[in-house]
Design a protein around this motif. Sequence first.
Motif: not given
Length: 213
Positions: A11-12, A15-17, A58-60, A109-110
Motif C-alpha cells: 500500500i505504501t 500510494f507513494s507512486y 521509499l526504498f530506505f 512526508i514519509g
Amino acid sequence: MSTIVLVIIAITCIFSYFGLNNTVLFEKYKFNVAAINNKKEYVRLISSGFLHADFMHLFFNMFSLFLFQGAVIQFFGEIGFIIIYFASMFLGNLFSLFIYKNQPWYSAIGASGAVSGVIFAAIAMAPNDISVNFLPGWLFGTLYFGYSVYMMLNPKQWDNLGHAAHLGGAFFGLVYSIALHPQLAMSNILYLGAMSLPLLYLSYEIFIRKRIG
C-alpha cells in the motif's frame, strides 16, 4: 515476512507512486502544519506516512521496515506490530506538529516515524540478532537516527522528509516494548542507550537551547 507487513509495504509503495506522479494528491495528503491546524485535516497525520519524496526515500524506509519487522512480530505478534507501526506514525507526526506549530509552512512526508518505532521495539528485544550490511542492528539504528537528527538540525539541507517524526515514533516503540517486556528491554539498555544518543541530543537542541535563547 508477515502478510500484514507485505500489505503495508504494498500500500505504501502504491500510494507513494501515485503521489510522486500526482501533485494534487501529494499536496492533499502530505503533512502540513497550516492544513492540520487551520483546516483540521487530521488525516494528514496518517496519510503523510504513505507518501515519499522519491524512490530512494521509499526504498530506505521499506527496507528498514523489512529488516526489523521480524523481531517485532516474533515478540509482539501481528496485532502488536500494527499497534507499534501506526501509533508510532501518529505520535511521530503529532510531535512534529508540536515542534513546528509556529511554522505554518512546514511540510513533511514519509514513514519515518512508524519505522522508527519498529526499529526501537526490535532493538529493545533483540539488539544483536539483526544485522544490516554486516552492521549489528543497534549500530544501524544509531546511524539511522544520527542522520535524521543531523538533517533536522540543519534546515539549509532540509529535504522535506519527516525527520522530526523519528523522535515521537522511537519514543512510542521504546515505551511499548518496556511496558510489554520490561525485563528483556532493560537487559538491552546499553544498546538502547547508544541508539538514544542522537535523539537525546535532538531533545537538548530543541528544548534546552531554545529555552536558553
